[in-house]
Design an enzyme around this catalytic site. Structure first.
Site, PDB file in Angstrom:
ATOM      1  CE  LYS A  61      20.404 -18.326  29.933  1.00  0.00           C
ATOM      2  NZ  LYS A  61      18.951 -18.286  29.921  1.00  0.00           N
TER       3      LYS A  61
ATOM      4  NE  ARG B  54      16.612 -20.908  33.258  1.00  0.00           N
ATOM      5  CZ  ARG B  54      15.790 -20.054  33.835  1.00  0.00           C
ATOM      6  NH1 ARG B  54      15.423 -18.968  33.209  1.00  0.00           N
ATOM      7  NH2 ARG B  54      15.341 -20.288  35.036  1.00  0.00           N
TER       8      ARG B  54
ATOM      9  N   GLY C  93      15.345 -12.993  24.711  1.00  0.00           N
ATOM     10  CA  GLY C  93      13.995 -13.204  24.210  1.00  0.00           C
ATOM     11  C   GLY C  93      13.926 -14.005  22.931  1.00  0.00           C
TER      12      GLY C  93
ATOM     13  CG  MET D  12      17.705 -18.602  21.640  1.00  0.00           C
ATOM     14  SD  MET D  12      17.459 -19.206  19.968  1.00  0.00           S
ATOM     15  CE  MET D  12      17.946 -20.888  20.183  1.00  0.00           C
TER      16      MET D  12
ATOM     17  NE  ARG E  46      21.523 -11.263  29.931  1.00  0.00           N
ATOM     18  CZ  ARG E  46      20.432 -11.636  29.299  1.00  0.00           C
ATOM     19  NH1 ARG E  46      20.473 -12.622  28.440  1.00  0.00           N
ATOM     20  NH2 ARG E  46      19.287 -11.041  29.510  1.00  0.00           N
TER      21      ARG E  46
ATOM     22  CG  HIS F 214      10.445  -9.151  24.350  1.00  0.00           C
ATOM     23  ND1 HIS F 214       9.947  -8.497  23.246  1.00  0.00           N
ATOM     24  CD2 HIS F 214      11.323 -10.073  23.893  1.00  0.00           C
ATOM     25  CE1 HIS F 214      10.490  -9.023  22.154  1.00  0.00           C
ATOM     26  NE2 HIS F 214      11.321  -9.981  22.527  1.00  0.00           N
TER      27      HIS F 214
ATOM     28  CB  SER G  53      42.241   7.481  -1.370  1.00  0.00           C
ATOM     29  OG  SER G  53      41.053   7.341  -0.646  1.00  0.00           O
TER      30      SER G  53
ATOM     31  CB  CYS H   5      37.792   7.879   0.772  1.00  0.00           C
ATOM     32  SG  CYS H   5      37.893   7.665  -1.007  1.00  0.00           S
TER      33      CYS H   5
ATOM     34  CE1 TYR I 276      42.080   8.415   3.961  1.00  0.00           C
ATOM     35  CE2 TYR I 276      44.478   8.419   3.718  1.00  0.00           C
ATOM     36  CZ  TYR I 276      43.210   8.543   3.166  1.00  0.00           C
ATOM     37  OH  TYR I 276      43.065   8.788   1.838  1.00  0.00           O
TER      38      TYR I 276
HETATM   39  C1  PEP Z   1      34.257   5.063  -4.057  1.00  0.00           C
HETATM   40  O1  PEP Z   1      34.077   4.697  -5.216  1.00  0.00           O
HETATM   41  O2  PEP Z   1      34.434   4.306  -3.102  1.00  0.00           O
HETATM   42  C2  PEP Z   1      34.246   6.512  -3.740  1.00  0.00           C
HETATM   43  C3  PEP Z   1      34.551   6.961  -2.545  1.00  0.00           C
HETATM   44  O3  PEP Z   1      33.850   7.339  -4.739  1.00  0.00           O
HETATM   45  P1  PEP Z   1      32.312   7.612  -5.111  1.00  0.00           P
HETATM   46  O4  PEP Z   1      31.481   6.901  -4.105  1.00  0.00           O
HETATM   47  O5  PEP Z   1      32.134   9.078  -5.078  1.00  0.00           O
HETATM   48  O6  PEP Z   1      32.253   7.010  -6.474  1.00  0.00           O
END
Ligand code: PEP
Ligand code: MG
Length: 878
Positions: free
Chosen positions: A22, A92, A101, A103, A336, A455, A763, A830, A850
């Site tokens: 602000k 303010r 809302g 503060m 803002r 609000h 992975s 993953c 990835y």
């Molecule tokens: C992990 O351990 O991050 C994974 C992807 O395998 P899981 O969750 O199936 O053990």
């Protein structure tokens, strides 16, 4: 000497860290020459020092405050004690990141028993002067002395009904004077001290209260929800008052330069005549559409349009502007970047690029990852809606979504019932910041008062929560816990459905449908993909999920959990036959049956993926997860497998493990039963070769889980490759496939260099890697993680956001070492962290290949990868 206070004309928009959003924007607007009342800002540093050092403004800050006030008086030619030119100010808060809302605000500060008379005389309007004074008494009492607002409000409302006044504006001057006297007594009774008459005391106490409010419960909850760090503090802005409540040529309002719900490129706003700022936001009176201002004050409307356009061009984003009109004179009190629905965010970003105002990279930065997730919200099924009984159709569509649940009337009940697993809808006449935790716990919020900027509306939109405001055709009685609608009444616990996109409320539960995404969404995601470097894959195994993930822009599959394919009754029994076999021969027979199922599944999956990479993980969980639990189930399995009940029980007991997560699971299953992974690898490659014969050149990647030594991996690798080579000869066809491992154990990280020489890919399974690095059970950490965060021992949940210091370091080290010996190795993530935006920032900096997450997280992850690429920064990877 540290500078703790900046006059507005000393600041600029880049100084948000110090002046808060602000303060920095007020300074910027002054620089642009816009009509902004003068003022100054106490810095966020002053706030943090105040909170860290005994909660008292230091002498240095006080000295600077006196100096600034003197300079301010000179500039405005007004003072707190001048009969000729009385100075009144607003106080303010304003943190770097807007916290609507959360503060507190105090208006009309500087008034006292004497100054109110001066104001009355100068303006020749006693009513106005006492209206300002009673507002100050209320706000100051609540914010500074913690006096419940209800004590003021109840008296005010009783006073109105005693004398049959319909509106606040009907109360005459002597009535307001009487109310002020009563309010001053409330101070004595509740705070045991009088309202401070000295303006400088009022100012100091108000500043301290705003600083303190940085640490109040609702601010803390909001910060936690929005991942805002405590250490950034809030600034305080002191600004000369302008009065929207000085008659019908005055007013106050809030406007967005574009529609914050749909994103339409048209000014969208509300205002009230003869009112002060908080009246609009609090939603107590229903405001007028800004279009009406064109008729009521055409030149002010025209001027406001120009200012709005100028601000949008300057900030290159949709602006949320607060303004006040004092005797037909326009003042801008705040600008803002406006909060908006997810649809609006996308629509606005696409429009701004197409209008040539921003680039694609800027557009990507203008949409929050959270918004993308919201777009995956459900809607009500049209047919189900037609059949449903509507109970309110006058509400405003404040925040989209479709939700059903039990009615509750208080934030506490909402929280309590939600903790017990119920879906609840919070119904209130209006909401206030105290309701924040209840709003978080609810599936939807419904109010009878307030407009699109109330609000409830602003906060719900920010949370991506379904919300309908201003349902004037129903009555919500929070005392008797009843809702009265035209044809009946509802009680606490009754089920209703709320349509946040239309503003309608229905009786009972209404069926929902999946969210539909607009053409703008596709365009925007396309731009995110163009900007991003890191690929996003999905964790999926069912055809529906895979199709959804590909529609969302996944570049492949990062994890097929094969165990998920065994849960159908017919497959489960074969799996049980395998587990409960005493001999290898019996196991192989059971596996031959399972292999047929696996082949069917792999063929479907690989076909859907086509030439996109698909990582299939070989069986991972402890085997007892597949075994029957109840006596009834055990009897049935014993019959199916033709063994006695006691024999079965005995065998199940022998498989029991004290620590199954550290036990016979992952690749250890194949060390003991090699035929298991051989069968799975064979099923993968046979499916791939079959598809190859049909002209589909699929790219399976076979992944071995929970590896912790090189020889573990090489042993299994040799068995798998041997089988595949024999298969290739048999089918006279060579298969494209990669063979790699999950990195889930700290030991695998430590031996990354040697492991990488053997693998085509790594992975990171961050779920297990986090579990094993911390030694926190991923299934039970919920029992203590909150205590860790409350005591500041951990500021993140490491299962949701990467722990940079520990797990992050392992990932960085592993990546660097792996790439140093095997430059072509592909590395991804993953675990759950693959879909978390803060973790993705780090994975991008590490130049991983990835991240992979569940299909519905793919769009959000895609935007995260694009944003982290725009932010830039690389960690050194050899
Ligand atoms: C992990 O351990 O991050 C994974 C992807 O395998 P899981 O969750 O199936 O053990
Ligand atoms: Mg795992």
């Amino acid at each position: 000497m540290t500078k703790y206070i900046y006059a507005f004309d000393e600041g600029k928009k880049a100084m948000k860290d110090l002046l808060g959003g602000k303060g920095a924007n007020l300074a910027e607007m002054k620089r642009l020459g816009l009509p902004v009342p003068d003022g100054f800002t106490l810095t966020t540093q002053a706030c943090i020092e105040y909170l860290n050092h005994g909660s008292k403004l230091s002498e240095e800050v006080m000295e600077s405050l006196h100096e600034q006030l003197e300079a301010f008086s000179k500039r405005t030619k007004k003072s707190f004690s001048s009969e000729e030119a009385l100075l009144l100010v607003s106080v303010r808060s304003g943190a770097k990141i807007s916290m609507p809302g959360m503060m507190d605000t105090i208006l009309n500060l500087g008034l006292n028993d004497n100054n109110v008379k001066i104001l009355a005389e100068k303006t020749n309007d006693e009513r106005f002067a006492y209206d300002c004074y009673r507002r100050l008494l209320q706000m100051f009492g609540e914010v500074v002395y913690d006096i419940p607002m209800a004590l003021f409000d109840t008296y005010f409302n009783q006073y109105k009904s005693r004398y049959h006044y319909q509106n606040d504006a009907d109360i005459p001057a002597e009535g307001l004077r009487e109310i002020c006297e009563y309010y001053k007594n409330v101070y004595l009774e509740e705070a045991y001290k009088p309202f401070p008459q000295e303006p400088i005391v009022q100012l100091t106490e108000a500043i301290e209260a705003v600083f303190k409010s940085w640490d109040n419960d609702r601010a803390r909850v909001y910060r936690q929800l929005n991942e805002i760090p405590y250490g950034i503090g809030t600034a305080v802005n002191i600004q000369e008052m302008v009065f929207g409540n000085s008659g019908n040529q005055s007013g106050t309002g809030v406007a967005f330069t574009r529609n914050p719900v749909t994103g339409e490129a048209k000014l969208f706003g509300e205002y009230l005549l003869n009112a002060q700022g908080e009246d609009v936001v609090a939603g107590i009176r229903t405001p007028k559409n800004i279009e009406t201002l064109k008729v009521q004050m055409p030149h002010v409307h025209q001027q406001f349009l120009k200012v709005a356009q100028q601000l949008e061009m300057h900030y290159k984003d949709m602006q949320d502007i607060e303004f006040t009109i004092e005797n037909e004179q326009l003042y801008i009190l705040q600008t803002r970047n406006g909060k908006r629905t997810a649809n609006a965010a996308i629509h606005i970003a696409v429009d701004l690029v197409e209008e040539g105002i921003i680039s694609k990279k800027e557009a990507v930065m203008n949409v929050e990852v959270k918004s993308i997730d919201q777009l995956l919200h459900p809607n009500f099924d049209d047919n189900a809606l037609e059949a449903a009984t509507i109970i309110s159709k006058m509400g405003l569509p404040a925040s989209p979504g479709a939700a059903s649940g039990q009615i509750v009337f208080s934030a506490e009940t909402a929280k309590l019932k939600a903790e017990q697993g119920a879906h609840v809808i919070l119904m209130r006449p209006e909401t206030s910041p105290e309701d924040i935790e209840g709003m978080i716990a609810s599936k939807a919020i419904v109010t009878t008062h307030g407009g699109m900027t109330s609000h409830a509306a602003v906060v719900a939109r920010g949370m991506g929560k379904c919300c309908v405001t201003g349902c004037s055709d129903i009555e919500i009685n929070i005392i008797d816990k009843k809702v009265t609608y035209p044809n009946g009444t509802l009680n606490e616990g009754d089920i209703i459905s709320v349509d946040g996109a239309k503003g309608d409320i229905y009786l009972d539960e209404v069926k929902t449908t999946k969210a539909e995404r607009s053409k703008d969404f596709e365009t925007f995601m396309q731009w995110s993909e163009e900007v991003a470097r890191l690929d996003v894959r999905m964790n999926a195994e069912t055809p529906q999920d895979i199709q959804a993930g590909y529609q969302f822009g996944a570049k492949g599959i990062g994890l097929v959990r094969t165990e998920h394919m065994f849960f159908g009754a017919e497959r489960l029994i074969e799996m049980r036959r395998f587990i409960l076999s005493y001999t290898q021969e019996n196991r192989i027979n059971a596996l031959n049956k399972i292999k047929q199922y696996q082949k069917e599944d792999f063929e479907t999956i690989l076909k859907l993926s086509g030439e996109r990479p698909t990582i299939i993980r070989l069986l991972d969980p402890p085997l007892h997860e597949f075994l029957p639990k109840s006596t009834e189930e055990k009897h049935s399995v014993a019959r199916q497998l033709n063994v006695s009940f006691s024999e079965l029980e005995h065998y199940i007991a022998s498989l029991n493990e004290v620590n199954p997560m550290l036990g016979h699971r992952g690749c250890r299953l194949a060390i003991t039963y090699p035929e298991l992974y051989i069968m799975q690898a064979e099923a993968i490659v046979e499916s791939a070769l079959k598809l190859k014969q049909q002209g589909i050149d699929c790219q399976p990647e076979i992944m071995i889980p929970l590896v912790s030594s090189v020889s573990e991996f090489t042993t299994l690798k040799a068995q798998i490759i041997d089988k595949i080579e024999r298969l290739e000869i048999e089918m006279d066809e060579s298969a494209h496939y990669l063979l790699g491992t999950m990195i889930e154990t700290p030991r695998a990280c430590l031996i990354a260099e040697d492991l990488a020489k053997e693998c085509d890919f790594f992975s990171f399974g961050t779920n297990d890697l986090t579990q094993l690095t911390f030694g926190f059970s991923r299934d039970d950490a919920g029992k203590f993680i909150n205590a860790y965060s409350e005591q500041g021992i951990l500021d993140i949940d490491p299962f949701q956001t990467l722990d940079l210091e520990g797990v992050g370091q392992l990932i960085q080290r592993t990546t660097e070492q792996a790439k140093s010996v095997n430059p072509t190795i592909k590395i991804g993530v993953c675990g759950e962290l693959g879909g978390d935006h803060r973790s993705i920032q780090y994975f991008n900096q590490l130049e991983l290949d990835y991240v992979s997450c569940s299909p519905f997280r793919v769009p959000g992850a895609l935007l995260s990868t694009a944003q982290s690429e725009v932010k830039g920064g690389r960690l050194r990877v050899q």
